[in-house]
Design an enzyme around this catalytic site. Structure first.
Site, PDB file in Angstrom:
ATOM      1  N   ARG A  63       0.977  -1.195   0.090  1.00  0.00           N
ATOM      2  CA  ARG A  63      -0.264   0.426  -0.115  1.00  0.00           C
ATOM      3  C   ARG A  63       0.766   0.867   0.105  1.00  0.00           C
ATOM      4  NH1 ARG A  63      -1.912   2.027   4.396  1.00  0.00           N
ATOM      5  NH2 ARG A  63      -2.106   0.468   5.549  1.00  0.00           N
ATOM      6  N   TYR A 116     -15.634  16.432 -15.324  1.00  0.00           N
ATOM      7  CA  TYR A 116     -15.952  14.962 -15.895  1.00  0.00           C
ATOM      8  C   TYR A 116     -17.289  14.872 -14.429  1.00  0.00           C
ATOM      9  CZ  TYR A 116     -15.749  10.142 -14.678  1.00  0.00           C
ATOM     10  OH  TYR A 116     -15.931   8.847 -14.106  1.00  0.00           O
ATOM     11  N   ASP A 188      -6.575  18.785 -15.435  1.00  0.00           N
ATOM     12  CA  ASP A 188      -6.807  16.480 -15.417  1.00  0.00           C
ATOM     13  C   ASP A 188      -6.684  16.654 -17.556  1.00  0.00           C
ATOM     14  OD1 ASP A 188      -8.455  14.888 -16.564  1.00  0.00           O
ATOM     15  OD2 ASP A 188      -9.909  14.441 -14.835  1.00  0.00           O
ATOM     16  N   LYS A 213      -8.606   5.131 -19.066  1.00  0.00           N
ATOM     17  CA  LYS A 213      -8.669   5.809 -20.420  1.00  0.00           C
ATOM     18  C   LYS A 213      -7.354   5.554 -21.326  1.00  0.00           C
ATOM     19  CE  LYS A 213     -12.174   6.458 -18.181  1.00  0.00           C
ATOM     20  NZ  LYS A 213     -12.652   8.442 -17.565  1.00  0.00           N
TER      21      LYS A 213
HETATM   22  C1  LIG Z   1     -12.595   8.285 -16.218  1.00  0.00           C
HETATM   23  C2  LIG Z   1     -12.320   9.942 -15.756  1.00  0.00           C
HETATM   24  C3  LIG Z   1     -11.979  10.324 -14.726  1.00  0.00           C
HETATM   25  C4  LIG Z   1     -11.658   9.244 -13.622  1.00  0.00           C
HETATM   26  O1  LIG Z   1     -10.781   8.349 -13.936  1.00  0.00           O
HETATM   27  P1  LIG Z   1     -11.396   6.880 -13.443  1.00  0.00           P
HETATM   28  O2  LIG Z   1     -10.309   5.966 -13.403  1.00  0.00           O
HETATM   29  O3  LIG Z   1     -12.817   5.672 -13.512  1.00  0.00           O
HETATM   30  O4  LIG Z   1     -11.581   7.380 -11.362  1.00  0.00           O
HETATM   31  C5  LIG Z   1     -11.469  11.420 -14.405  1.00  0.00           C
HETATM   32  N1  LIG Z   1     -11.681  12.401 -15.149  1.00  0.00           N
HETATM   33  C6  LIG Z   1     -11.917  12.342 -16.929  1.00  0.00           C
HETATM   34  C7  LIG Z   1     -11.553  13.618 -17.814  1.00  0.00           C
HETATM   35  C8  LIG Z   1     -12.308  11.267 -17.162  1.00  0.00           C
HETATM   36  O5  LIG Z   1     -12.705  10.957 -18.185  1.00  0.00           O
END
Ligand SMILES: *Cc1c(COP(=O)(O)O)cnc(C)c1O
Length: 397
Positions: A63, A116, A188, A213
């Site tokens: 962890r 998001y 982000d 993603k």
């Molecule tokens: C999917 C997404 C998140 C969240 O990520 P997870 O891996 O699903 O927790 C945050 N920001 C954007 C732009 C996303 O597409």
């Protein structure tokens, strides 16, 4: 050859393959191995004492840190040009670790309305319970963003390009303003990936990723990352250790494996996306296309300035409204209806019934989302096959 040399002299495509990994010993596996153990052996109490005094680099407990996870962190750090990187169990775990480590009760966050959905919920419904208030700036008010700051603002949280209408914000200009206001500037970077956009080079302090993603890229791993200066990332690491959002070593291995082809995947998917955007723009059943690579797009100039390609995501409005959009989606044969993005498979999503469900007509209007909006995540298949499927579904809808 040190990791430092890789960082300064190699192109991103090469860093995808080699960044953060060094295999030069006898009997060293060429591929990073999965260090699946949850705990590590400490040779003696002397070593344990060193660890307790913060004087040991030994692994103790997964962890806190794990060798496979550390490779994923070094690879992402090299790609983003970051001093430090923290990899987490999901994108949301990364965002939560950062927010909890930077803000305390009474502090404020400035962010965007076009965020998001999960991030909006986290800031609005959960972080607010701990006395941290977020002000969400509508896209058309970004020119007045200064008015949203106060002496209590600690964090400027940006996202570009946005979901689902691919609006871009000027990272360099907003980072400059954020620093004048003494805030930590966060971007982000999920929709662009470091192959197309490196916010740290534009002045941001921290980059956030849903590595689920594009970074993972195969729809088989949930993961997140923070990359930036150690001043911000290391406190977030401490918060991750306390709150428990660590990444499993097997997931870290899948992430490393996915990252190796990030360069070539993003290149192909971006080429496909441009072709698809141009196809849709000229189709009689499409009223509007949202893709920064189109000259007609409102974000074209900003995107050109800060991105090296226009990305793998696009959206469009079906002329037949909600009914047309639904018929179109249900007529697709190659594009799967799936709410994630950034994988090798091309997927379609329907924001009105997924990411944007339950929003008021006014909120939807501010975000430029309607029942006619269809979002496409473009994969690495052959463009001709992707377009042929879109074409037949448009004809049927
Ligand atoms: C999917 C997404 C998140 C969240 O990520 P997870 O891996 O699903 O927790 C945050 N920001 C954007 C732009 C996303 O597409």
């Amino acid at each position: 050859m040190s990791a430092e040399t890789h960082k300064t002299h190699r192109a991103p495509e090469t860093l995808c393959v080699h960044g953060g990994e060094e295999h030069h010993g006898t009997n060293d596996s060429l591929t990073t191995e999965i260090s699946q153990g949850s705990v590590f052996v400490v040779p003696n109490t002397d070593e344990l004492r060193k660890y307790a005094e913060g004087d040991s680099k030994a692994y103790l407990y997964s962890r806190y840190a794990n060798p496979t996870v550390a490779v994923a962190e070094r690879k992402i750090a090299s790609l983003e040009g970051a001093e430090s990187c923290l990899v987490t169990a999901s994108g949301m775990a990364a965002i939560m670790s950062l927010v909890l480590s930077t803000c305390r009760a009474g502090d404020e966050i400035v962010s965007m309305l076009d965020l998001y959905g999960g991030t909006t919920h986290l800031l609005q419904d959960t972080i607010s319970k701990f006395g941290v208030t977020t002000r969400f700036v509508p896209y058309n008010q970004l020119c007045k963003i200064e008015d949203y700051f106060s002496k209590k603002t600690r964090l400027l949280f940006l996202e570009t390009p946005t979901n689902p209408t691919l609006r871009c914000v000027d990272i360099a200009a907003l980072a400059k303003l954020g620093h004048q206001k003494r805030t930590c500037v966060v971007v982000d970077n999920t929709f662009a990936s470091p192959m197309l956009q490196r916010p740290l080079e534009s002045g941001a302090d921290v980059v956030v990723h849903s590595a689920t993603k594009l970074l993972g890229g195969h729809n088989d791993v949930t993961a997140g990352a923070l990359a930036g200066s150690a001043d911000w990332v290391e406190p977030a690491r401490e918060m991750m250790k306390q709150s428990g959002g660590c990444l499993d070593p097997l997931a870290a291995y899948l992430l490393i494996r996915g990252l190796k082809t990030l360069g070539i995947r993003v290149e192909r998917a971006t080429e496909n996306a441009q072709e698809i955007a141009q196809f849709l723009e000229s189709h009689p059943k499409v009223s509007r296309v949202f893709y920064p690579g189109l000259k007609s797009n409102q974000s074209h100039e900003i995107a050109k300035k800060q991105m090296s390609g226009f990305g793998t995501m696009l959206s469009f409005e079906h002329k037949g409204g909600g009914e047309g959009a639904e018929k179109f989606i249900d007529s697709l044969q190659l594009w799967y209806l799936a709410t994630s993005l950034g994988g090798v498979e091309s997927t379609v999503s329907y924001p009105f019934l997924s990411s944007h469900v339950g929003l008021s007509p006014e909120q939807l209007e501010a975000l430029d989302v309607s029942p006619a909006t269809v979002r496409l995540s473009v994969g690495i298949e052959h463009a001709a096959d992707l377009i042929a499927d879109l074409k037949q579904a448009l004809e049927r809808s």
